[in-house]
Write a protein that holds these residues in place. Sequence first.
Motif, short mmCIF file in Angstrom:
data_model
loop_
_atom_site.label_atom_id
_atom_site.label_comp_id
_atom_site.label_asym_id
_atom_site.label_seq_id
_atom_site.Cartn_x
_atom_site.Cartn_y
_atom_site.Cartn_z
N PHE A 43 35.82 42.18 49.57
CA PHE A 43 35.17 43.17 48.72
C PHE A 43 34.06 43.86 49.50
O PHE A 43 33.47 43.28 50.42
N TRP A 44 33.77 45.09 49.12
CA TRP A 44 32.78 45.91 49.78
C TRP A 44 32.26 46.96 48.79
O TRP A 44 32.92 47.23 47.77
N PRO A 45 31.10 47.57 49.06
CA PRO A 45 30.57 48.58 48.15
C PRO A 45 31.45 49.83 48.13
O PRO A 45 32.04 50.23 49.14
N ILE A 46 31.51 50.43 46.97
CA ILE A 46 32.30 51.64 46.83
C ILE A 46 31.67 52.79 47.61
O ILE A 46 32.36 53.64 48.18
N GLN A 47 30.31 52.84 47.68
CA GLN A 47 29.63 53.94 48.35
C GLN A 47 29.85 53.92 49.85
O GLN A 47 29.80 54.96 50.50
N THR A 48 30.08 52.72 50.39
CA THR A 48 30.25 52.60 51.84
C THR A 48 31.56 51.90 52.14
O THR A 48 31.59 50.70 52.46
N PRO A 49 32.67 52.61 52.05
CA PRO A 49 33.95 51.95 52.33
C PRO A 49 34.05 51.53 53.78
O PRO A 49 33.64 52.26 54.70
N GLY A 50 34.55 50.31 53.97
CA GLY A 50 34.71 49.77 55.32
C GLY A 50 33.48 49.13 55.88
O GLY A 50 33.53 48.57 56.99
N CYS A 51 32.34 49.18 55.18
CA CYS A 51 31.10 48.59 55.67
C CYS A 51 30.68 47.47 54.73
O CYS A 51 31.01 47.47 53.55
N ASN A 52 29.90 46.56 55.26
CA ASN A 52 29.35 45.44 54.50
C ASN A 52 30.45 44.66 53.75
O ASN A 52 30.31 44.29 52.60
N GLU A 53 31.54 44.41 54.43
CA GLU A 53 32.66 43.71 53.79
C GLU A 53 32.38 42.21 53.77
O GLU A 53 31.93 41.64 54.75
N SER A 54 32.67 41.59 52.61
CA SER A 54 32.51 40.15 52.43
C SER A 54 33.83 39.55 51.99
O SER A 54 34.74 40.25 51.51
N GLN A 55 33.95 38.23 52.12
CA GLN A 55 35.20 37.54 51.80
C GLN A 55 34.91 36.23 51.08
O GLN A 55 33.87 35.59 51.32
N LEU A 56 35.85 35.89 50.19
CA LEU A 56 35.84 34.61 49.48
C LEU A 56 37.24 34.02 49.54
O LEU A 56 38.24 34.75 49.52
N THR A 57 37.32 32.70 49.55
CA THR A 57 38.61 32.01 49.59
C THR A 57 38.83 31.27 48.29
O THR A 57 37.93 30.56 47.80
N LEU A 58 40.02 31.43 47.75
CA LEU A 58 40.42 30.76 46.50
C LEU A 58 41.47 29.71 46.83
O LEU A 58 42.46 30.01 47.52
N GLU A 59 41.24 28.51 46.35
CA GLU A 59 42.20 27.42 46.56
C GLU A 59 43.14 27.34 45.36
O GLU A 59 42.71 27.10 44.23
N VAL A 60 44.41 27.56 45.62
CA VAL A 60 45.45 27.56 44.57
C VAL A 60 46.29 26.31 44.75
O VAL A 60 46.85 26.07 45.84
N VAL A 61 46.38 25.50 43.67
CA VAL A 61 47.12 24.24 43.71
C VAL A 61 48.22 24.32 42.66
O VAL A 61 47.97 24.67 41.49
N GLY A 62 49.46 24.01 43.04
CA GLY A 62 50.59 24.03 42.13
C GLY A 62 51.57 22.95 42.45
O GLY A 62 51.59 22.38 43.55
N LEU A 63 52.45 22.65 41.49
CA LEU A 63 53.46 21.59 41.63
C LEU A 63 54.79 22.13 41.16
O LEU A 63 54.90 22.69 40.06
N GLY A 64 55.82 21.98 41.99
CA GLY A 64 57.17 22.37 41.63
C GLY A 64 57.96 21.19 41.11
O GLY A 64 57.93 20.10 41.68
N SER A 65 58.70 21.40 40.00
CA SER A 65 59.50 20.32 39.40
C SER A 65 60.74 20.94 38.78
O SER A 65 60.91 22.15 38.75
#
Length: 1678
Positions: free
Chosen positions: A786-808
Amino acid sequence: MPPVSKFFATITPQIVVLSPGTSFSMPICFRPLQRCEYEDCIEFDGKDGSFQVCLRAIIPCHALEVPDSVLLPICAVQNSSKTKFLLKNVSKLQTHFQWKCTAPFQLSPEQGLLKPSQECPITAIFRPQEALVYQKQASCKFGDEGDEAKSCCKVLLQGLAKYPFIQLRDPGTTDEKEQCGPELHFGSLPIGQSLQKPIEVFNPSPVTASFSLSRSSSEIHLLDSEFSCDVTEGKVAAGGSLRALVTYTPAEVDTVSVEYLSLKCSGALNETPLKLIGNCVGPNVSLTSSVLDFGCVEEGGAVVQTVELVNSAPVEAFYQWDLDCAGNSVFSIQPASGTVCPHSRITLQAVYKPTQPLPHHRRVTCIILHRDPIFLDLIGTCHSELRQPVTLKPEHLVLYKLCWYRRLNPQDTLTAVQQQNKGSFDREGMLWPEGEQSDHAQDKRTPMEEYYESCLGCMDPLSWSSLSSPPISVEPSELQFNQVVASSLSTTSTSSQPVSITNYTTGKLRLVWTATPESPFTVSPSSCDLAPLKSTSFRVTYDPKQLNTLHGVQLECFAYYKDSPQVEGCLLCPPWCVTVRVIGHSFQQGKEHFMPRCSLQPSRVVFPALGVLSYRTALFRNCGDLPLSFRLDHSSTPALAESVSVVPSCGLIQPGKHQILTLRTTPSEDGPKQGFSLHLQLNAAKDTKKLTVVSVVEKLCISLEGDNRLHFQPTAVGSRTRRSHHIRNLCRVPLRFQWSIPEPDQELICVEPDAGELHPNESSVQIWSFSPLCEKSYTLTPTLSFWPIQTPGCNESQLTLEVVGLGSKGLIEAEKTVVDVGDILVGSCQVIQVPLVNNSPCPVSFCLSVQQMLLDEDLTYDPGTEPKALRFDCERETIVSHSKVLLRSTVRPHRRAQYLWTISCQMLNSSGIVCSPPRAVCEVRAKSVFPTLRVIDVCGGGSVGRLSKVHLWKLFSLDSLNEHMRSNTSPAGLAYRTTTRNSLSSSPSVFAKATLDCNFSANPMNSKSSVFVLMFHNPGSIPVDWAFLFPADQKLEMEYWAETAQFSSTELSQMKVEDNHLFVISPRSGTLLPGQQRAVQFTYSHDFVGTDRFPVTLKLYGREILLNLEGLTLEKDTPCLHFASRQHVFTSVSIEDCTPPKQVYELNNCGAVPLRYEVDVTALAQLQVDNFNHPVLVCLNPEGEVLPGKTAMLEWIFSPLEAKVYHMDVSISVQGGDSTLVRFEGCGFDSPTLASTKPFKCSDTEASEPCVKRGPFPGQVVFLSEDSVSLGSIPVCSRSSRIFFLTNLSHTDSVHYKWDEQSCQQVVQIRPEKGVLCPEESALCVLTFTSTDYPTCYQLDVTCQMIQENALTQHRDALQSWEEEKERRQNDFTLTDKNLTEKQGVLMEEEPVSVPVEQRPPLRKYKTLPPIFFRSCCETVGSICTKMTKAERGAQRETAKSLRRPEPPQPALLHLGLTAHSRRPVEYLARLPEQHRRFQAVRPRQPEGTSCPAGPLSTTHGLERDLTMHVLTSLLRDILEDPAFIFSLNALSPRPIIYQLLPPAPDSPTFSQLAPDPQILSGGTGQQKEQRDTADSEGAAGRWRDNSPTQSTVLAEHAPADLSEDVLLNTLQNLMMEAVRGELILTAHPRAVTLPPVCTRSRKMSKAMARSEKTERMKRNLQGHKSQRPANIPFPLR
């Protein structure tokens, strides 16, 4: 007598005298010695006796009165409700009370003191914490205060608690789906305005709910909320609502405001969020022209032009021109500042008034509040007589901008173009470099940067940092003269400040200042030349002309090349303009400055929380009547104030005008979060205006729900699971986000939307999908950028989401493997629910399919074209784990059949594609049925009451009627299954395919009506609506003028029937529930001679059956032989049968006179000749006589020669009448196997007998348990017995009955023959049938006559009265005629023949003549000779009626049908060998008058046999009751019982002896029949004589068969009677008794007990015969 005890005392004298009406008071003293109760009495003695008065002293005690229970109002959880009840002191003592109760109840006051008879209201409070039903006992202890042993009373407190629930609804929305939406959108709203929208807080729960409405807690720091709500908390009654107003006031242009309100309800299980969203829009201002060209103007002249300022936005626009319009500039615009209304425009006047002959160009800025500024280029050229410069045109500006934006020197560019010839002129004469276009000249500066450059004298370091140096600059751009002025204006009052201008070009410039004589500010020198890259200084002098005033101007200076380059007469470089803003005041020392009245909006300016250069505007308005000057004061916070640039930083605002301030800064991270203040000094005094500035950089922050973890529930392999996940923007900066999923994981997870924008404080819902490929656990890590709309391509930050699932793996099963729907009406639809269960740990998506099969074997259908009768409401479903779903389906059968549907399911993958083969889940069975009726019984009355049920069944064609009512319905019938009027004719056309004839037989004129009562039964499982429609029921009602006066013969006949009610059906319509029965009566009145026909339509569900009702009325002397059917089918006969059976055909005489019939045997003789002289069909009685109302049986012998179907048309004629042609049909067969498989029955000898329980007809007195007895196939000369019951249905009256056996007394015998039935009593009757010695198909009708005891009693009373009246009239007479001419009436033994007149409705279309009665000759003569009045004739009729002998009551008839087919013993033994032992050979009964050969056992028949049985029964009973005889049986028990076998009597044949000799029938005459019978009798007698024994021997055999049969018959009759009376339960489970082991010592005793039990059983069996024999009651019938 005074009181006995010493505790009570009285001082009353011993004797007291009371006069009448007086009283006496007696004082009694009570002196107790201890605390207890005392009792005594005073006795008073008087003349009339004594009486006592009891004296009792009771100890006063505490007593409180409370209700048994108190019900409190229903209450919400975590809320309270209360009610009041009274606590009353019913004692005479002061009582202290104290309550004790447990939660959630509370009583107030908890304790207190009550005076005698005082009441205290107690408040009960109910505060539940859970949703339950509460019942608690509250105890109240009362008594003396301080007393521990107190009494106690209890009150049951009851309360009901419910969870509250509150909804938020939009009152302006009618859609229920949007009512509870979590979002309230305000849309776009102009800045500075407010918008209110209502929300409705609705309480659908049954309890009052308390709520609070507040802003939801979040981690974001909001400076000011742009949303407000007028309701923050309250209470809503059950079912009520409360309206709240939410106000949106936007403060920042082009921003989206998002806030969340949380509705919290005390005690509720959840909170309701409400999203508030609004968009703030600002003005949109533009100019109709960007350049104003004033042209060439003479020195000292002025030119005016107009330009329009357009506002296309819905918000009011504030504008201000950065131009001194007070005469300090050659250009002026009026109005210089103001407002533009929404969606409107204003016209501005621009004035060009030059003072020197120069070309002028100035780019003027129009400042717009909350918007970027706009610019207007003003150009003009001033000429004088001496100097006439080249006229400046707009194209020169364009070419200049092109060169400047390319960072080129205009002089160098022109020289290069001229030398290299790389330029050209366009159509307007403008010079362009080769390959360039005018639209390529783009300025990379923002409007705000350009505006700052012009305000700061082209010396803005932020604007020119990346560009080349400006052409010229001025410094400083603002001057302030704040010195104190002396008391008088003098030269010392003037002051001056320097101004420097720098030339950055390579050419020599000419600088010219615009001078105004009236201005207090002057510049010296007013003009000069400036060499390239040089600076020069000017002196600005402030010389006020007036004291105590404020001054402010904007000085302008034009610079242009002194030697301007020209190309073919076109000026290339326009002049430049720089300005200096100057303010000052002339207030004297000690003189008070103007009191400022101003406003600053907004008072707080918030910059975006980004570290980028940002701009904001503010409106500074002078609200007073005096000028207002301002300047920015940096002394308070110099460090922070210097970070913000304010343009203009000083100025003068005229009264009622405004100044738009522009602020610029770059926010920093170390700035205060609450902002800092800028101070504006007003009027050069101590008054200031504070402006708060928030300029701080915030870290970009987005929160992920669930602590950055997302868990999926177990998912089936190949399917997809969706789950929502929230992300929220926690900073004040609008952000743009993008999800990034690693390429290997893109097949497993996906998100929608994967990108978007998040406004400050906004939460977005992300839908994640998980599709496992195999059975295992997955852990995936997608990344959010994600980043500010006023400055595209600048001040970009990141977050990681842990997704856990089970197949059966998932599996779908049905709760029931077979679902039986039951019966469904054809053409209707029924919704069924099939439960499907998912026992797997994951949700399963599947699709369903159905396969249809019809189980009826007789149905032929094409599975491909047969429409599916079962359809799913939804073929694709998803079932969550460990749950059940009801599969909703609709069954709509199209035909009558048994349906079987196999439901199969297939698994679906994530794309909705089938991924597994179909698997059967369950079966659904249903039976589609039609509403059907069935006639199960028929009963005749009136003139047809004498006819048998078989005959009535044929007359109404009930077999065909039942068949049609069972038939299938056509699709057209289902479409028109309602009853409607559809005809314009009185005789509607009938299109029914099913047509039946219902014959009411024939009867003489004025005889009783013919009544048929049909018992309709609903054998199905659904109700049936039925209706009998007359022609008038199907005719449309028309106006009188539309009726035609001509009627056809058919219409006239139907009108006669309808108007005279000849045919009546009651009831005409109704509804039968499943298994229900209903009797329908059909009546035909014999009022008119002739044949009457009337069509009636029987309307059932989708079916119409036309019933042609037909009745015949005869003259009294007309003979009529009526046939139930003109076609008769004989029982099929084998061609090998040498003795074919006799068969009968009924002839019914319906007339009132005897008739003779004759069968034409010519056709029979011709049939015999055609069949090799073999008598195929022989009539045994071709001639005969039939009495009135009787039935004759034509006896036939059908002897087929070939295995085929024979058709014979035989004419039957009546002597003196017509002949009728009857078609006889018979079938011969030669296959014994085929014949043996068919039941032995005669097609015309038994009626259709439904397998349902019959019920009595309405008005029926006695009910017969069996109305027909079918013996089936029996041997000749055999005897069969059947039992049945007669039941009296009356509850109060007895019934006399008598069987009429005269018509069939040779073969049928019913015992008892007559008797009396008490109310609700049942009598057992035994029918004995003895077949004759020749094979015959029997069809017999036995009638039973019944009369009620009440009718007999009335008849006897009437007869006794008649005899007494007769005897009185024989002795006494009275003369009532004055003229003695009338004849005196005499008693008549018999009633004259008359015809009863049926009652008719009062309104009839036709009137018939009154009936003509027979009168005697004397009466006729008397009536002719003497004319009597009407009253006299009426009196005479009454007298004659009273003199008639009372007629006995007519008995009611019950018909018992009997069918049987007797066969030769040889044939019977061959076909039914296992049943030959069931019958005993007997001698057929001889008719009366026939001698019977004598024999030893002849006394065992008839009355002698009955007498013998009674005698033997009495003797056996006496013997068995003798103890000595029972004791003697013990000694005789080892000996066998010996009976003497008597030689068979000559009249006791056996089956083998009764077989008649085979012979070929040679004719059909009576003589032949007599000879054959004689021969058979002689042959049989001879054989019996030959087989008789020659000696009498004593053998050990069983008892005689006839005696054993009688004993067994009596035993069975006793058991049946006990079962009918309820004394014996035939269906009871047998009980087993375990006997003790047999030992040697008790063997003799056991044998004796066994013999004793055997004797008792024999005794009980022999006693039954006498108990069952009814008494001989005389039957008084005539």
